[in-house]
Design a protein around this motif. Structure first.
Motif, PDB file in Angstrom:
ATOM      1  N   VAL A   3      38.308  50.435  55.410  1.00  0.00           N
ATOM      2  CA  VAL A   3      37.267  50.291  54.389  1.00  0.00           C
ATOM      3  C   VAL A   3      37.796  50.699  53.020  1.00  0.00           C
ATOM      4  CG1 VAL A   3      35.012  51.119  53.610  1.00  0.00           C
ATOM      5  CG2 VAL A   3      35.369  50.579  56.030  1.00  0.00           C
ATOM      6  N   TRP A   4      38.504  51.832  52.966  1.00  0.00           N
ATOM      7  CA  TRP A   4      38.990  52.312  51.669  1.00  0.00           C
ATOM      8  C   TRP A   4      40.000  51.342  51.060  1.00  0.00           C
ATOM      9  CZ3 TRP A   4      44.135  53.004  50.828  1.00  0.00           C
ATOM     10  CH2 TRP A   4      44.973  53.162  51.938  1.00  0.00           C
ATOM     11  N   ALA A   5      40.851  50.734  51.920  1.00  0.00           N
ATOM     12  CA  ALA A   5      41.875  49.820  51.421  1.00  0.00           C
ATOM     13  C   ALA A   5      41.244  48.540  50.898  1.00  0.00           C
ATOM     14  CB  ALA A   5      42.880  49.505  52.526  1.00  0.00           C
ATOM     15  N   TRP A   6      40.279  48.014  51.624  1.00  0.00           N
ATOM     16  CA  TRP A   6      39.607  46.801  51.166  1.00  0.00           C
ATOM     17  C   TRP A   6      38.793  47.066  49.892  1.00  0.00           C
ATOM     18  CZ3 TRP A   6      37.467  43.131  55.511  1.00  0.00           C
ATOM     19  CH2 TRP A   6      38.541  42.710  56.313  1.00  0.00           C
ATOM     20  N   THR A   7      38.178  48.231  49.815  1.00  0.00           N
ATOM     21  CA  THR A   7      37.416  48.577  48.610  1.00  0.00           C
ATOM     22  C   THR A   7      38.334  48.644  47.393  1.00  0.00           C
ATOM     23  OG1 THR A   7      35.818  49.840  49.919  1.00  0.00           O
ATOM     24  CG2 THR A   7      35.885  50.272  47.549  1.00  0.00           C
ATOM     25  N   LEU A   8      39.452  49.336  47.550  1.00  0.00           N
ATOM     26  CA  LEU A   8      40.414  49.427  46.457  1.00  0.00           C
ATOM     27  C   LEU A   8      40.961  48.052  46.104  1.00  0.00           C
ATOM     28  CD1 LEU A   8      42.093  51.131  44.525  1.00  0.00           C
ATOM     29  CD2 LEU A   8      43.756  51.476  46.378  1.00  0.00           C
ATOM     30  N   GLY A   9      41.249  47.252  47.136  1.00  0.00           N
ATOM     31  CA  GLY A   9      41.754  45.905  46.893  1.00  0.00           C
ATOM     32  C   GLY A   9      40.768  45.042  46.128  1.00  0.00           C
ATOM     33  N   ARG A  10      39.494  45.175  46.447  1.00  0.00           N
ATOM     34  CA  ARG A  10      38.474  44.394  45.739  1.00  0.00           C
ATOM     35  C   ARG A  10      38.343  44.839  44.281  1.00  0.00           C
ATOM     36  NH1 ARG A  10      35.731  39.782  47.064  1.00  0.00           N
ATOM     37  NH2 ARG A  10      33.692  40.657  46.618  1.00  0.00           N
ATOM     38  N   VAL A  11      38.470  46.128  44.028  1.00  0.00           N
ATOM     39  CA  VAL A  11      38.446  46.602  42.636  1.00  0.00           C
ATOM     40  C   VAL A  11      39.607  45.981  41.865  1.00  0.00           C
ATOM     41  CG1 VAL A  11      38.717  48.600  41.122  1.00  0.00           C
ATOM     42  CG2 VAL A  11      37.264  48.773  43.146  1.00  0.00           C
ATOM     43  N   VAL A  12      40.794  46.025  42.476  1.00  0.00           N
ATOM     44  CA  VAL A  12      41.984  45.485  41.810  1.00  0.00           C
ATOM     45  C   VAL A  12      41.855  43.982  41.588  1.00  0.00           C
ATOM     46  CG1 VAL A  12      44.468  45.093  42.056  1.00  0.00           C
ATOM     47  CG2 VAL A  12      43.485  47.305  42.698  1.00  0.00           C
ATOM     48  N   ILE A  13      41.397  43.258  42.597  1.00  0.00           N
ATOM     49  CA  ILE A  13      41.267  41.803  42.462  1.00  0.00           C
ATOM     50  C   ILE A  13      40.200  41.446  41.443  1.00  0.00           C
ATOM     51  CG2 ILE A  13      40.298  39.812  43.694  1.00  0.00           C
ATOM     52  CD1 ILE A  13      42.146  40.260  45.912  1.00  0.00           C
ATOM     53  N   GLY A  14      39.088  42.180  41.442  1.00  0.00           N
ATOM     54  CA  GLY A  14      38.054  41.931  40.428  1.00  0.00           C
ATOM     55  C   GLY A  14      38.594  42.145  39.029  1.00  0.00           C
ATOM     56  N   PHE A  15      39.339  43.231  38.846  1.00  0.00           N
ATOM     57  CA  PHE A  15      39.947  43.515  37.537  1.00  0.00           C
ATOM     58  C   PHE A  15      40.903  42.398  37.138  1.00  0.00           C
ATOM     59  CE2 PHE A  15      43.191  45.193  34.773  1.00  0.00           C
ATOM     60  CZ  PHE A  15      42.502  45.997  33.880  1.00  0.00           C
ATOM     61  N   CYS A  16      41.752  42.006  38.078  1.00  0.00           N
ATOM     62  CA  CYS A  16      42.774  41.003  37.770  1.00  0.00           C
ATOM     63  C   CYS A  16      42.159  39.639  37.471  1.00  0.00           C
ATOM     64  CB  CYS A  16      43.771  40.895  38.918  1.00  0.00           C
ATOM     65  SG  CYS A  16      44.844  42.335  39.116  1.00  0.00           S
ATOM     66  N   PHE A  17      41.208  39.215  38.265  1.00  0.00           N
ATOM     67  CA  PHE A  17      40.583  37.915  38.012  1.00  0.00           C
ATOM     68  C   PHE A  17      39.846  37.914  36.678  1.00  0.00           C
ATOM     69  CE2 PHE A  17      41.146  36.412  42.439  1.00  0.00           C
ATOM     70  CZ  PHE A  17      41.516  35.102  42.146  1.00  0.00           C
ATOM     71  N   SER A  18      39.209  39.016  36.341  1.00  0.00           N
ATOM     72  CA  SER A  18      38.546  39.093  35.041  1.00  0.00           C
ATOM     73  C   SER A  18      39.562  38.923  33.919  1.00  0.00           C
ATOM     74  CB  SER A  18      37.836  40.443  34.898  1.00  0.00           C
ATOM     75  OG  SER A  18      37.220  40.559  33.639  1.00  0.00           O
ATOM     76  N   GLY A  19      40.714  39.603  34.044  1.00  0.00           N
ATOM     77  CA  GLY A  19      41.763  39.463  33.036  1.00  0.00           C
ATOM     78  C   GLY A  19      42.341  38.068  32.985  1.00  0.00           C
ATOM     79  N   VAL A  20      42.503  37.438  34.156  1.00  0.00           N
ATOM     80  CA  VAL A  20      42.997  36.058  34.209  1.00  0.00           C
ATOM     81  C   VAL A  20      42.022  35.115  33.513  1.00  0.00           C
ATOM     82  CG1 VAL A  20      43.375  34.124  35.795  1.00  0.00           C
ATOM     83  CG2 VAL A  20      44.446  36.328  36.244  1.00  0.00           C
ATOM     84  N   TYR A  21      40.722  35.314  33.760  1.00  0.00           N
ATOM     85  CA  TYR A  21      39.724  34.466  33.105  1.00  0.00           C
ATOM     86  C   TYR A  21      39.780  34.627  31.588  1.00  0.00           C
ATOM     87  CZ  TYR A  21      37.545  34.003  37.739  1.00  0.00           C
ATOM     88  OH  TYR A  21      37.289  33.756  39.061  1.00  0.00           O
ATOM     89  N   VAL A  22      39.875  35.879  31.135  1.00  0.00           N
ATOM     90  CA  VAL A  22      39.940  36.126  29.691  1.00  0.00           C
ATOM     91  C   VAL A  22      41.133  35.397  29.076  1.00  0.00           C
ATOM     92  CG1 VAL A  22      40.403  37.892  27.946  1.00  0.00           C
ATOM     93  CG2 VAL A  22      38.723  38.334  29.739  1.00  0.00           C
TER      94      VAL A  22
END
Length: 421
Positions: A94-113
């Motif tokens: 759970v902790w790994a997937w949660t951290l991974g989702r935070v990172v992916i959300g951050f990265c996709f937001s930056g990619v969109y920008v």
């Protein structure tokens, strides 16, 4: 439209591939989490984490771009997304997937920008609206195609995690090899929440509630489907229907938006969405009724985002529109972070059917607050004085919102000039 496609085909192709990867990993995690016996509440935390990262990325990515440039940010974030996608089936915690989702959300937001700033740089005043429409079509199409890939794969294996990783990696090739790396880039500080709520309390409250609805669609639909015992193919179709309806409904609702009191339209659209969610909740497990209800929810919730932006713009000066849109992204993001957690708790206590009940309550709360505002303030902007509607996705970055605001302003100035003549 053809000129827009020819001029920016690499960007649209790259974003399409990115959205296939993003859409695939979001639904896949919802299903795989059930297979790994993660609780509904744990899955809600994992899904909420994406929106926490996305909100952080929308705030920090512009500064990263100013410091090291578009190309470096784009490449660094893309490679990080690709790596995290591969790690999901390796670290099933759970902790790994949660951290991974935070990172992916951050990265996709930056990619969109980054990508959207390239799009804005390539667009002209004459084709900016068409460029935004094609961009939105590419995004929606990518999510829908992702569901088709998911339906024919093995959710218990590694391949469906490898596919989005490969697609994300390949998506950067056409963009980086063909797009100018040095577009001008400016961002606007968001309007303070106090001033934003004071200027348009209806839009502010609506944006917060809508964040929860959007997060339910993007983050928790697969979790609901898994808890309800739907097959992988049924879950894929359910998610696809939501996004196809969202894309199809943008333009008729936008047409109506420019021809009637927007508050009345928002109340009507939100009420319809609430009724659709209740239809799914009371379906008794009938899959086809669930699909119909989901289509209604998707076809109403996504256009509501653009409706609230257009409504708020009716009360703003042109120079305040970009700051207001940045503030709305923050408000909507907070709602999106809280939405999955609320859904996870309610579904865990009362059962999976209450997924639709919560969505219905959020939609009907928007409509109810609209009625309250009409009673408090009966008179509103005349239809002929409203700014024109511009379609924009609820996942838009500050840059895409800026493009939409430029379209609002340009159209409004053109209308004013025409009236003066």
């Amino acid at each position: 439209m053809l000129k827009v496609l020819v001029g920016s085909w690499a960007l649209f192709l790259g974003m399409f591939m990115l959205m296939v990867g993003n859409g695939l990993q979001g639904t896949l995690l919802g299903i795989r989490g059930g297979l790994e016996n993660f609780s509904t509440f744990h899955m809600s935390i994992i899904m909420s984490a994406y929106f926490l990262g996305f909100l952080g990325g929308s705030r920090l990515a512009p500064e990263m771009i100013r410091r090291v440039g578009h190309v470096r940010v784009f490449a660094a974030l893309g490679s990080t997304v690709s790596a995290v996608l591969i790690l999901y089936p390796v670290l099933i915690e759970v902790w790994a997937w949660t951290l991974g989702r935070v990172v992916i959300g951050f990265c996709f937001s930056g990619v969109y920008v980054t990508a959207e700033s390239w799009l804005n740089n390539a667009a002209t005043n004459e084709n900016r609206g068409k460029s935004l429409s094609v961009y939105m079509l590419a995004q929606m199409s990518g999510i829908v195609v992702a569901q088709g890939i998911l339906s024919i794969g093995d959710v218990g294996g590694f391949v469906l995690f490898i596919i989005p990783s490969v697609l994300v990696s390949l998506a950067f090739a056409p963009i980086l090899l063909s797009v100018s790396p040095t577009p001008t880039f400016e961002t606007t500080r968001p309007m303070s929440i106090h001033n934003l709520v004071k200027t348009s309390p209806f839009a502010s409250v609506g944006m917060f509630l809508l964040g929860g609805v959007f997060a339910a669609q993007f983050g928790m639909t697969a979790v609901y489907g898994t808890q309800a015992g739907l097959s992988v193919g049924q879950i894929s179709l359910l998610v696809s229907v939501i996004y196809i309806a969202a894309l199809t409904a943008q333009y008729p609702i936008g047409w109506a938006s420019d021809r009637m009191d927007r508050r009345i339209l928002i109340i009507g659209v939100a009420t319809l969405g609430g009724v659709g969610a209740l239809l799914s909740a009371m379906s008794g497990g009938d899959y086809y009724i669930i699909l119909i209800g989901a289509a209604i929810v998707g076809g109403t919730s996504n256009p509501l985002y653009a409706l609230y932006i257009a409504y708020a713009n009716d009360f703003l000066e042109h120079e305040d529109m970009p700051a207001a849109s940045a503030g709305f992204i923050f408000i909507n993001g907070v709602g999106a972070i809280m939405g999955p957690i609320l859904l996870g708790y309610v579904m865990g206590v009362f059962g999976e059917a209450y997924f639709w009940v919560v969505v219905a309550l959020l939609m009907l709360a928007m409509a109810a607050y609209g009625l309250v505002r009409i009673l408090q303030r009966p008179s509103d902007t005349a239809v002929e004085d409203q700014v024109s509607y511009s379609p924009v996705m609820a996942s838009a970055s500050p840059v895409a919102m800026g493009v939409a605001q430029e379209i609002y302003i340009e159209t409004d100035l053109e209308d004013q000039a025409a009236e003066a003549q």
